[in-house]
Write a protein that holds these residues in place. Structure first.
Motif, mmCIF file in Angstrom:
data_model
loop_
_atom_site.group_PDB
_atom_site.id
_atom_site.type_symbol
_atom_site.label_atom_id
_atom_site.label_comp_id
_atom_site.label_asym_id
_atom_site.label_seq_id
_atom_site.Cartn_x
_atom_site.Cartn_y
_atom_site.Cartn_z
ATOM 1 N N ALA A 6 0.927 -1.193 0.234
ATOM 2 C CA ALA A 6 0.506 -0.281 0.359
ATOM 3 C C ALA A 6 0.803 0.776 0.225
ATOM 4 O O ALA A 6 1.813 1.219 1.213
ATOM 5 C CB ALA A 6 -1.049 0.123 1.153
ATOM 6 N N ILE A 7 0.718 2.428 -0.881
ATOM 7 C CA ILE A 7 1.628 3.242 -0.797
ATOM 8 C C ILE A 7 0.652 4.218 -0.248
ATOM 9 O O ILE A 7 -0.703 5.321 -0.195
ATOM 10 C CB ILE A 7 1.270 4.184 -2.342
ATOM 11 N N TYR A 8 1.516 4.735 0.966
ATOM 12 C CA TYR A 8 1.367 5.717 1.656
ATOM 13 C C TYR A 8 1.824 7.714 0.701
ATOM 14 O O TYR A 8 2.605 8.197 0.739
ATOM 15 C CB TYR A 8 1.779 6.495 3.017
ATOM 16 N N GLY A 9 -0.460 8.466 0.654
ATOM 17 C CA GLY A 9 0.038 9.632 -0.022
ATOM 18 C C GLY A 9 -0.237 9.487 -1.704
ATOM 19 O O GLY A 9 0.300 8.419 -2.056
ATOM 20 N N THR A 10 -0.881 10.297 -2.201
ATOM 21 C CA THR A 10 -1.448 10.268 -3.471
ATOM 22 C C THR A 10 -0.517 11.635 -4.131
ATOM 23 O O THR A 10 -1.223 12.092 -5.191
ATOM 24 C CB THR A 10 -3.291 10.485 -3.860
ATOM 25 N N LEU A 33 -3.315 5.041 0.351
ATOM 26 C CA LEU A 33 -3.797 5.391 2.044
ATOM 27 C C LEU A 33 -3.190 6.975 2.107
ATOM 28 O O LEU A 33 -2.669 7.230 1.668
ATOM 29 C CB LEU A 33 -2.351 4.473 2.747
ATOM 30 N N GLU A 34 -4.533 7.314 1.992
ATOM 31 C CA GLU A 34 -4.450 8.740 2.187
ATOM 32 C C GLU A 34 -5.367 9.601 3.715
ATOM 33 O O GLU A 34 -6.881 8.750 3.394
ATOM 34 C CB GLU A 34 -4.836 9.587 0.737
ATOM 35 N N ASN A 54 -8.541 2.967 8.302
ATOM 36 C CA ASN A 54 -9.894 1.580 7.679
ATOM 37 C C ASN A 54 -8.798 0.668 6.903
ATOM 38 O O ASN A 54 -9.571 0.183 6.659
ATOM 39 C CB ASN A 54 -10.550 2.625 6.576
ATOM 40 N N THR A 55 -7.634 0.565 7.446
ATOM 41 C CA THR A 55 -6.848 -0.501 7.355
ATOM 42 C C THR A 55 -6.785 -1.685 8.816
ATOM 43 O O THR A 55 -7.258 -1.176 9.744
ATOM 44 C CB THR A 55 -5.169 -0.552 6.676
ATOM 45 N N ASN A 56 -6.212 -3.193 8.238
ATOM 46 C CA ASN A 56 -5.605 -3.796 9.275
ATOM 47 C C ASN A 56 -4.600 -3.891 8.827
ATOM 48 O O ASN A 56 -3.651 -4.986 9.545
ATOM 49 C CB ASN A 56 -6.729 -4.416 9.516
#
Length: 64
Positions: A6-10, A33-34, A54-56
């Motif tokens: 999962a990449i953090y930030g757009t 992830l944002e 909202n992730t685990n």
């Protein structure tokens, strides 16, 4: 087996990381992830954008 990422930030860095990682054969990008509420539940590069809460995910993995 491919590692799920999962990449953090757009932003600029998220786009750059997506461009690099999508070429890797052993990595599957599953989402972005944002924390910006306005971008949540949307798509970015055809991948879902979700809030980190909202992730685990148990442990973040940092890429340098």
């Amino acid at each position: 087996m491919k590692k799920k990422v999962a990449i953090y930030g757009t932003g600029v860095d998220g786009r750059r990381l997506h461009r690099i990682l999508r070429k890797k054969k052993n990595i599957k990008i599953i989402c972005f992830l944002e924390t910006d509420i306005g971008k949540n539940n949307s798509k970015f590069f055809k991948l879902p954008v979700i809030h980190p809460k909202n992730t685990n995910y148990k442990q973040p993995i940092f890429v340098r």
